[in-house]
Design a protein around this motif. Structure first.
Motif, mmCIF file in Angstrom:
data_model
loop_
_atom_site.group_PDB
_atom_site.id
_atom_site.type_symbol
_atom_site.label_atom_id
_atom_site.label_comp_id
_atom_site.label_asym_id
_atom_site.label_seq_id
_atom_site.Cartn_x
_atom_site.Cartn_y
_atom_site.Cartn_z
ATOM 1 N N SER A 96 0.822 -1.210 0.000
ATOM 2 C CA SER A 96 0.000 0.000 0.000
ATOM 3 C C SER A 96 0.858 1.264 0.000
ATOM 4 C CB SER A 96 -0.944 0.008 1.200
ATOM 5 O OG SER A 96 -0.204 0.121 2.398
ATOM 6 N N LYS A 97 2.065 1.185 0.588
ATOM 7 C CA LYS A 97 2.927 2.368 0.627
ATOM 8 C C LYS A 97 3.447 2.747 -0.753
ATOM 9 C CE LYS A 97 4.962 2.742 5.212
ATOM 10 N NZ LYS A 97 6.187 2.553 5.990
ATOM 11 N N GLY A 98 3.975 1.792 -1.474
ATOM 12 C CA GLY A 98 4.565 2.078 -2.774
ATOM 13 C C GLY A 98 5.921 2.736 -2.618
ATOM 14 N N PRO A 99 6.612 2.984 -3.727
ATOM 15 C CA PRO A 99 7.937 3.611 -3.630
ATOM 16 C C PRO A 99 7.827 5.071 -3.190
ATOM 17 C CG PRO A 99 7.293 3.366 -5.915
ATOM 18 C CD PRO A 99 6.231 2.686 -5.093
ATOM 19 N N LYS A 100 8.682 5.488 -2.260
ATOM 20 C CA LYS A 100 8.649 6.854 -1.742
ATOM 21 C C LYS A 100 9.510 7.757 -2.623
ATOM 22 C CE LYS A 100 8.907 9.324 2.590
ATOM 23 N NZ LYS A 100 9.319 9.266 3.994
ATOM 24 N N THR A 101 8.943 8.864 -3.075
ATOM 25 C CA THR A 101 9.680 9.823 -3.902
ATOM 26 C C THR A 101 10.491 10.739 -2.992
ATOM 27 O OG1 THR A 101 7.794 9.825 -5.403
ATOM 28 C CG2 THR A 101 9.441 11.537 -5.747
ATOM 29 N N PRO A 102 11.771 10.922 -3.268
ATOM 30 C CA PRO A 102 12.567 11.842 -2.441
ATOM 31 C C PRO A 102 12.036 13.272 -2.540
ATOM 32 C CG PRO A 102 13.978 10.551 -3.907
ATOM 33 C CD PRO A 102 12.568 10.264 -4.294
ATOM 34 N N LYS A 103 12.199 14.042 -1.455
ATOM 35 C CA LYS A 103 11.661 15.415 -1.422
ATOM 36 C C LYS A 103 12.279 16.306 -2.487
ATOM 37 C CE LYS A 103 9.993 15.912 3.263
ATOM 38 N NZ LYS A 103 10.147 16.563 4.544
ATOM 39 N N TRP A 104 13.600 16.118 -2.753
ATOM 40 C CA TRP A 104 14.267 16.993 -3.714
ATOM 41 C C TRP A 104 13.841 16.719 -5.147
ATOM 42 C CZ3 TRP A 104 17.038 14.277 -7.258
ATOM 43 C CH2 TRP A 104 17.443 13.005 -6.914
ATOM 44 N N LEU A 105 13.205 15.559 -5.408
ATOM 45 C CA LEU A 105 12.822 15.197 -6.771
ATOM 46 C C LEU A 105 11.415 15.671 -7.124
ATOM 47 C CD1 LEU A 105 14.056 13.545 -9.124
ATOM 48 C CD2 LEU A 105 12.844 11.575 -8.241
ATOM 49 N N LYS A 106 10.608 16.012 -6.115
ATOM 50 C CA LYS A 106 9.198 16.323 -6.345
ATOM 51 C C LYS A 106 8.954 17.506 -7.288
ATOM 52 C CE LYS A 106 7.229 14.046 -2.386
ATOM 53 N NZ LYS A 106 6.711 14.147 -1.053
ATOM 54 N N PRO A 107 9.642 18.658 -7.186
ATOM 55 C CA PRO A 107 9.306 19.775 -8.078
ATOM 56 C C PRO A 107 9.864 19.653 -9.495
ATOM 57 C CG PRO A 107 11.046 20.445 -6.607
ATOM 58 C CD PRO A 107 10.616 19.063 -6.178
ATOM 59 N N TYR A 108 10.715 18.664 -9.755
ATOM 60 C CA TYR A 108 11.404 18.647 -11.049
ATOM 61 C C TYR A 108 10.577 18.221 -12.258
ATOM 62 C CZ TYR A 108 15.766 20.023 -8.973
ATOM 63 O OH TYR A 108 16.737 20.741 -8.346
ATOM 64 N N PRO A 109 9.727 17.222 -12.216
ATOM 65 C CA PRO A 109 8.978 16.859 -13.429
ATOM 66 C C PRO A 109 8.168 18.010 -14.052
ATOM 67 C CG PRO A 109 8.833 15.092 -11.855
ATOM 68 C CD PRO A 109 9.538 16.224 -11.168
ATOM 69 N N PRO A 110 7.427 18.827 -13.275
ATOM 70 C CA PRO A 110 6.735 19.961 -13.899
ATOM 71 C C PRO A 110 7.697 20.972 -14.520
ATOM 72 C CG PRO A 110 5.857 19.571 -11.702
ATOM 73 C CD PRO A 110 7.053 18.688 -11.864
ATOM 74 N N LEU A 111 8.849 21.187 -13.859
ATOM 75 C CA LEU A 111 9.839 22.119 -14.415
ATOM 76 C C LEU A 111 10.394 21.603 -15.737
ATOM 77 C CD1 LEU A 111 11.914 23.168 -11.275
ATOM 78 C CD2 LEU A 111 10.442 24.614 -12.657
ATOM 79 N N MET A 112 10.655 20.309 -15.807
ATOM 80 C CA MET A 112 11.162 19.736 -17.051
ATOM 81 C C MET A 112 10.129 19.841 -18.168
ATOM 82 S SD MET A 112 13.404 16.418 -16.093
ATOM 83 C CE MET A 112 13.284 16.081 -14.363
ATOM 84 N N MET A 113 8.870 19.611 -17.826
ATOM 85 C CA MET A 113 7.809 19.727 -18.826
ATOM 86 C C MET A 113 7.717 21.164 -19.343
ATOM 87 S SD MET A 113 6.384 16.821 -19.433
ATOM 88 C CE MET A 113 4.728 17.110 -19.994
ATOM 89 N N ALA A 114 7.814 22.146 -18.440
ATOM 90 C CA ALA A 114 7.757 23.551 -18.836
ATOM 91 C C ALA A 114 8.941 23.896 -19.745
ATOM 92 C CB ALA A 114 7.745 24.440 -17.600
ATOM 93 N N PHE A 115 10.124 23.431 -19.379
ATOM 94 C CA PHE A 115 11.315 23.710 -20.182
ATOM 95 C C PHE A 115 11.178 23.100 -21.571
ATOM 96 C CE2 PHE A 115 15.575 22.488 -21.652
ATOM 97 C CZ PHE A 115 16.156 23.743 -21.711
#
Length: 52
Positions: free
Chosen positions: A17-36
């Motif tokens: 139920s937990k699933g893989p935990k995303t590190p805190k420093w990685l959370k804002p990057y996917p939207p930034l990459m999409m914008a770029f």
């Protein structure tokens, strides 16, 4: 079922139920990459249309 088997099933259920935990420093990057990428593609499109 004995207690050992029940504990094993409970532990597996909690892990699933937990699933893989995303590190805190990685959370804002996917939207930034999409914008770029969007800006890069848009810029390339404008440059291409100016040449024609």
């Amino acid at each position: 079922m004995d207690l050992k088997t029940l504990n094993r099933i409970e532990k597996l259920r909690r892990l699933k139920s937990k699933g893989p935990k995303t590190p805190k420093w990685l959370k804002p990057y996917p939207p930034l990459m999409m914008a770029f990428l969007a800006v890069f593609i848009f810029g390339a499109f404008i440059k291409r249309s100016d040449l024609i």
